[in-house]
Design a protein around this motif. Structure first.
Motif, short mmCIF file in Angstrom:
data_model
loop_
_atom_site.label_atom_id
_atom_site.label_comp_id
_atom_site.label_asym_id
_atom_site.label_seq_id
_atom_site.Cartn_x
_atom_site.Cartn_y
_atom_site.Cartn_z
N ARG A 195 13.53 78.44 48.83
CA ARG A 195 13.86 78.72 50.06
C ARG A 195 13.92 80.45 49.80
NH1 ARG A 195 15.50 75.24 54.22
NH2 ARG A 195 14.30 73.32 53.66
N LEU A 196 14.57 80.92 48.41
CA LEU A 196 14.66 82.11 48.13
C LEU A 196 13.31 83.09 48.20
CD1 LEU A 196 17.18 81.99 45.39
CD2 LEU A 196 17.80 82.66 47.59
N GLN A 197 12.09 82.25 48.24
CA GLN A 197 10.85 82.83 48.25
C GLN A 197 10.36 83.44 49.45
OE1 GLN A 197 8.91 79.58 46.04
NE2 GLN A 197 8.04 81.15 44.90
N ARG A 198 11.26 83.11 50.62
CA ARG A 198 10.89 83.55 52.14
C ARG A 198 11.18 84.85 52.10
NH1 ARG A 198 13.53 78.54 55.45
NH2 ARG A 198 11.94 76.88 54.94
N PRO A 199 10.37 85.55 52.82
CA PRO A 199 10.22 87.05 52.86
C PRO A 199 11.74 87.45 53.95
CG PRO A 199 8.18 86.45 53.43
CD PRO A 199 8.81 85.26 53.15
N ASP A 200 12.45 88.35 53.72
CA ASP A 200 13.77 88.94 54.34
C ASP A 200 13.66 90.30 54.23
OD1 ASP A 200 16.47 89.52 54.77
OD2 ASP A 200 16.97 87.43 54.43
N GLU A 201 13.93 91.12 55.29
CA GLU A 201 13.70 92.51 55.26
C GLU A 201 14.79 93.05 54.55
OE1 GLU A 201 15.72 92.88 59.49
OE2 GLU A 201 13.59 93.75 59.28
N ARG A 202 15.85 92.20 54.27
CA ARG A 202 17.10 92.84 53.49
C ARG A 202 16.93 92.88 52.08
NH1 ARG A 202 21.27 88.48 56.62
NH2 ARG A 202 19.13 87.44 55.89
N LEU A 203 15.89 92.05 51.69
CA LEU A 203 16.14 91.80 50.03
C LEU A 203 14.50 92.17 49.85
CD1 LEU A 203 17.51 88.09 50.17
CD2 LEU A 203 18.78 90.33 49.56
N SER A 204 14.37 93.09 48.52
CA SER A 204 13.45 93.06 47.97
C SER A 204 13.44 92.66 46.35
CB SER A 204 13.05 94.75 47.74
OG SER A 204 14.15 95.19 46.83
N ALA A 205 14.70 92.15 45.86
CA ALA A 205 14.75 91.69 44.59
C ALA A 205 15.98 90.78 44.44
CB ALA A 205 14.94 92.71 43.69
N ILE A 206 15.94 89.60 44.01
CA ILE A 206 16.91 88.60 43.79
C ILE A 206 17.20 88.33 42.46
CG2 ILE A 206 17.77 86.24 44.35
CD1 ILE A 206 16.02 86.47 47.04
N THR A 207 18.01 88.00 41.85
CA THR A 207 18.48 87.59 40.36
C THR A 207 19.05 86.44 40.43
OG1 THR A 207 18.56 89.69 39.73
CG2 THR A 207 19.51 88.24 38.28
N LEU A 208 18.57 85.48 39.92
CA LEU A 208 19.28 84.06 39.70
C LEU A 208 19.93 83.98 38.31
CD1 LEU A 208 16.06 81.62 40.31
CD2 LEU A 208 17.50 82.70 41.82
N LEU A 209 21.38 83.76 38.43
CA LEU A 209 22.24 83.62 37.29
C LEU A 209 22.35 82.14 36.94
CD1 LEU A 209 25.07 85.97 38.38
CD2 LEU A 209 22.85 86.57 37.00
N VAL A 210 21.54 81.98 35.61
CA VAL A 210 21.58 80.52 35.21
C VAL A 210 22.23 80.19 34.00
CG1 VAL A 210 19.79 78.61 34.79
CG2 VAL A 210 19.32 80.22 36.38
N PRO A 211 22.98 79.45 33.89
CA PRO A 211 23.83 79.13 32.82
C PRO A 211 22.92 78.14 31.68
CG PRO A 211 25.35 78.45 34.79
CD PRO A 211 23.88 78.75 35.30
N VAL A 212 22.80 78.71 30.53
CA VAL A 212 21.94 77.88 29.86
C VAL A 212 22.28 76.34 29.75
CG1 VAL A 212 21.59 79.85 28.21
CG2 VAL A 212 23.56 78.03 27.51
N GLY A 213 23.32 75.92 30.13
CA GLY A 213 23.73 74.48 30.22
C GLY A 213 22.84 73.65 31.22
N GLU A 214 22.52 74.61 32.21
CA GLU A 214 21.95 74.19 33.85
C GLU A 214 20.36 74.28 33.63
OE1 GLU A 214 23.63 72.96 36.35
OE2 GLU A 214 25.60 73.28 35.97
N ALA A 215 19.96 74.86 32.65
CA ALA A 215 18.51 75.41 32.61
C ALA A 215 17.50 74.07 32.82
CB ALA A 215 18.21 76.22 31.42
#
Length: 204
Positions: free
Chosen positions: A99-119
């Protein structure tokens, strides 16, 4: 309106919040940070309360607005959607990431913080990212999760030379001279073979 550019920042410690305040880390801040975990972790470091009914990024599945889910913090370069207050299925997390791929005028860049144990459990859902990086807290001894993650990343082929932004070693404490020397001996040859590997350790 374009979809936001998504970066996946793998990390092995909650000190990633300190890395994000460094010059190197701020480059990965974007407009929104998303903690990709089934259980709370970063909220404890940031002193942000996550009530049991807080859904995290899975709230997007029920139509909750990104702005409602995000928490500002003076310790981060951008607001963050924290992990859910109670356990959420990984299937819900994987679906919500799309869902984060949907266009949103407030956002140009999103960063996912992924713990290595969850990858591994998130797997191919992380393919929503265009860019990948690894933040490694060198003040901690490498643990089994980190070793398993390295094996997984090598076989998963989630990213390539073009999409891998780099390995960023950092420390939040003063390293013992012997430990610092071992790290230098290890990182030097790696940096020669792979330019995206930093051979210097950032103080966070």
């Amino acid at each position: 309106m374009n979809a936001p550019r998504i970066t996946c920042l793998f990390h092995d410690a909650t000190t990633v919040t300190s890395f994000l305040q460094t010059v190197e880390g701020r480059a990965f801040g974007g407009d929104l940070l998303v903690e990709c975990s089934a259980e709370p972790a970063l909220g404890f470091v940031l002193n942000l309360e996550t009530p049991a009914n807080y859904p995290g990024v899975a709230g997007l599945l029920g139509g909750v607005d990104l702005g409602t889910l995000a928490h500002p913090s003076e310790h981060l370069p951008a607001p963050i959607i924290l992990a859910p207050g109670g356990r959420v299925s990984r299937a819900a997390l994987r679906t919500a990431l799309a869902r984060l791929q949907r266009p949103d005028e407030r956002l140009s860049a999103i960063t996912l913080l992924v713990p290595v144990g969850e990858a591994r459990s998130l797997g191919s859902a992380l393919a929503v990212a265009e860019r990948f990086a690894i933040a490694w807290d060198t003040s901690l001894s490498p643990h089994e999760e980190l070793v398993e993650f390295a094996r997984w990343l090598a076989t998963e082929r989630l990213c390539d030379e073009d999409s891998l932004a780099g390995l960023f070693p950092y420390t939040t404490t003063k390293l013992e001279p012997a430990h610092a020397q071992r790290l230098k001996a290890m990182l030097g040859p790696l940096a020669l073979r792979a330019p995206t590997v930093r051979d210097t350790i950032t103080s966070a």
